[in-house]
Design a protein around this motif. Sequence first.
Motif, short mmCIF file in Angstrom:
data_model
loop_
_atom_site.label_atom_id
_atom_site.label_comp_id
_atom_site.label_asym_id
_atom_site.label_seq_id
_atom_site.Cartn_x
_atom_site.Cartn_y
_atom_site.Cartn_z
N TRP A 52 -21.55 -10.93 -5.47
CA TRP A 52 -20.90 -12.06 -6.09
C TRP A 52 -21.68 -12.51 -7.33
CZ3 TRP A 52 -16.40 -14.40 -6.10
CH2 TRP A 52 -16.28 -15.69 -6.61
N SER A 53 -20.97 -12.68 -8.43
CA SER A 53 -21.57 -13.19 -9.65
C SER A 53 -21.17 -14.65 -9.81
CB SER A 53 -21.11 -12.38 -10.87
OG SER A 53 -21.48 -13.04 -12.07
N ALA A 54 -22.16 -15.53 -9.77
CA ALA A 54 -21.88 -16.95 -9.95
C ALA A 54 -21.46 -17.26 -11.38
CB ALA A 54 -23.10 -17.78 -9.57
N ALA A 55 -21.79 -16.37 -12.32
CA ALA A 55 -21.44 -16.60 -13.72
C ALA A 55 -19.96 -16.33 -13.99
CB ALA A 55 -22.31 -15.74 -14.63
N THR A 56 -19.41 -15.30 -13.33
CA THR A 56 -18.02 -14.91 -13.59
C THR A 56 -17.09 -15.17 -12.42
OG1 THR A 56 -18.44 -12.65 -12.81
CG2 THR A 56 -18.80 -13.09 -15.15
N LEU A 72 -9.40 -22.52 -3.19
CA LEU A 72 -10.04 -21.48 -3.99
C LEU A 72 -11.32 -22.01 -4.64
CD1 LEU A 72 -9.83 -18.59 -5.03
CD2 LEU A 72 -8.52 -19.44 -6.98
N GLY A 73 -11.28 -23.22 -5.18
CA GLY A 73 -12.48 -23.80 -5.76
C GLY A 73 -13.57 -24.00 -4.73
N HIS A 74 -13.18 -24.41 -3.52
CA HIS A 74 -14.15 -24.59 -2.44
C HIS A 74 -14.78 -23.25 -2.05
CE1 HIS A 74 -16.04 -26.59 0.89
NE2 HIS A 74 -15.35 -25.95 1.81
N LEU A 75 -13.97 -22.20 -2.02
CA LEU A 75 -14.49 -20.87 -1.71
C LEU A 75 -15.47 -20.41 -2.78
CD1 LEU A 75 -14.44 -18.28 -0.01
CD2 LEU A 75 -12.45 -17.54 -1.33
N TYR A 76 -15.12 -20.59 -4.05
CA TYR A 76 -16.04 -20.22 -5.14
C TYR A 76 -17.36 -20.99 -5.01
CZ TYR A 76 -12.41 -17.75 -7.84
OH TYR A 76 -11.46 -16.86 -8.27
N HIS A 77 -17.25 -22.27 -4.70
CA HIS A 77 -18.45 -23.10 -4.57
C HIS A 77 -19.36 -22.59 -3.46
CE1 HIS A 77 -21.02 -26.63 -4.44
NE2 HIS A 77 -20.69 -26.83 -3.17
N LEU A 78 -18.77 -22.24 -2.32
CA LEU A 78 -19.57 -21.73 -1.20
C LEU A 78 -20.22 -20.40 -1.54
CD1 LEU A 78 -17.15 -22.64 1.71
CD2 LEU A 78 -19.36 -23.70 1.25
N LEU A 79 -19.49 -19.54 -2.24
CA LEU A 79 -20.08 -18.26 -2.64
C LEU A 79 -21.20 -18.46 -3.67
CD1 LEU A 79 -16.82 -16.12 -2.89
CD2 LEU A 79 -18.72 -15.71 -1.33
N ASP A 80 -21.02 -19.40 -4.57
CA ASP A 80 -22.09 -19.72 -5.54
C ASP A 80 -23.35 -20.17 -4.83
OD1 ASP A 80 -20.40 -19.09 -7.60
OD2 ASP A 80 -20.00 -21.16 -8.20
N GLN A 81 -23.17 -20.90 -3.73
CA GLN A 81 -24.33 -21.43 -3.01
C GLN A 81 -25.15 -20.35 -2.34
OE1 GLN A 81 -22.46 -24.41 -0.43
NE2 GLN A 81 -23.52 -26.00 -1.57
N THR A 82 -24.58 -19.18 -2.10
CA THR A 82 -25.33 -18.13 -1.44
C THR A 82 -26.55 -17.71 -2.26
OG1 THR A 82 -23.94 -16.37 -2.40
CG2 THR A 82 -23.32 -17.23 -0.24
N GLN A 83 -26.43 -17.78 -3.60
CA GLN A 83 -27.59 -17.43 -4.43
C GLN A 83 -28.70 -18.46 -4.28
OE1 GLN A 83 -26.44 -16.54 -8.57
NE2 GLN A 83 -27.13 -14.52 -8.04
N LEU A 84 -28.30 -19.72 -4.06
CA LEU A 84 -29.33 -20.74 -3.89
C LEU A 84 -30.05 -20.59 -2.56
CD1 LEU A 84 -27.30 -23.83 -5.15
CD2 LEU A 84 -28.89 -22.41 -6.44
N LEU A 85 -29.42 -19.89 -1.62
CA LEU A 85 -30.03 -19.70 -0.30
C LEU A 85 -30.91 -18.48 -0.26
CD1 LEU A 85 -26.91 -20.48 1.93
CD2 LEU A 85 -28.79 -22.02 1.36
N GLU A 86 -30.82 -17.63 -1.29
CA GLU A 86 -31.61 -16.39 -1.25
C GLU A 86 -33.11 -16.71 -1.35
OE1 GLU A 86 -30.52 -13.56 -0.65
OE2 GLU A 86 -28.43 -13.42 -1.23
#
Length: 273
Positions: free
Chosen positions: A131-135, A259-273
Amino acid sequence: MASTDLPPIMLDHLYSMDDNLKAGGPLLLLEDARENPVVGDEPCPDTAPVIDPASISRCCIEKGLFPAVPLFFQYPCSISKGWSEWVNRELQDPATCNILRRAQVLDDIFLSKLWDVHIEAKMLCHMVQRWSAATHTFVCSWGGFTPTLEDVANISRLPICGDWSPFNVALTPEERDKLAVLRRGAPTSPSTSLRFSNWIKHFGDANRQGPCRLAAFIALCLGQFVLCNFSQDCLHVRVFPLPLAIARGDTIPLAPMFLGHLYHLLDQTQLLE
């Protein structure tokens, strides 16, 4: 982002490089991408966007910027006990069906009876790491892809447009009283009053016909299947104005919210790494 000093036990045993993806070409510096177009079979940056590798967890893991850490998919997989029976009972009322049909959520609520989710943890790990948080796309060797608004509408049958902004729902004095009841939740301890199981036992009781019954019914559907927290088996108070509007027949644009909530949750995965 996790520290590289984490002990080996934090390494994700599901992470694997063996996924049959072909190696890509050399990466271009973002500032030089348009001045030095790729030749040959690769697309020119004028026709294909250049994605910053730092926005993709897999690239950062391979480069050693942070280790592969465990990902725990905490979505409540099974449907809460009693939910299907509650749906069947509510949909036997023609007046309720007419309200839900006007609000464009009747199909979604009917389908929720069947939404048991089987988690394929290894596959999900591979996907999340691309997942790319940028795109807001999953980046693979053959290109990128992402869940779209059309996908959400077709799969969930949630409405795309609505009568109200979901962040500014006007409530009547009577509806504000109902909002206070929903916020209190089931008559249990404060820490469990919003749990799905307690909510169904209280508001879904066939012998209970309170003024908040329909709003509570819609709230559980939204809280468990549309705007869930993924980290706890309970409702969040932020959803409560929405079911009150839906219970009077108004349409809320739930598909973009999901959809926005899903994108937000996927973006958060990078913060958890």
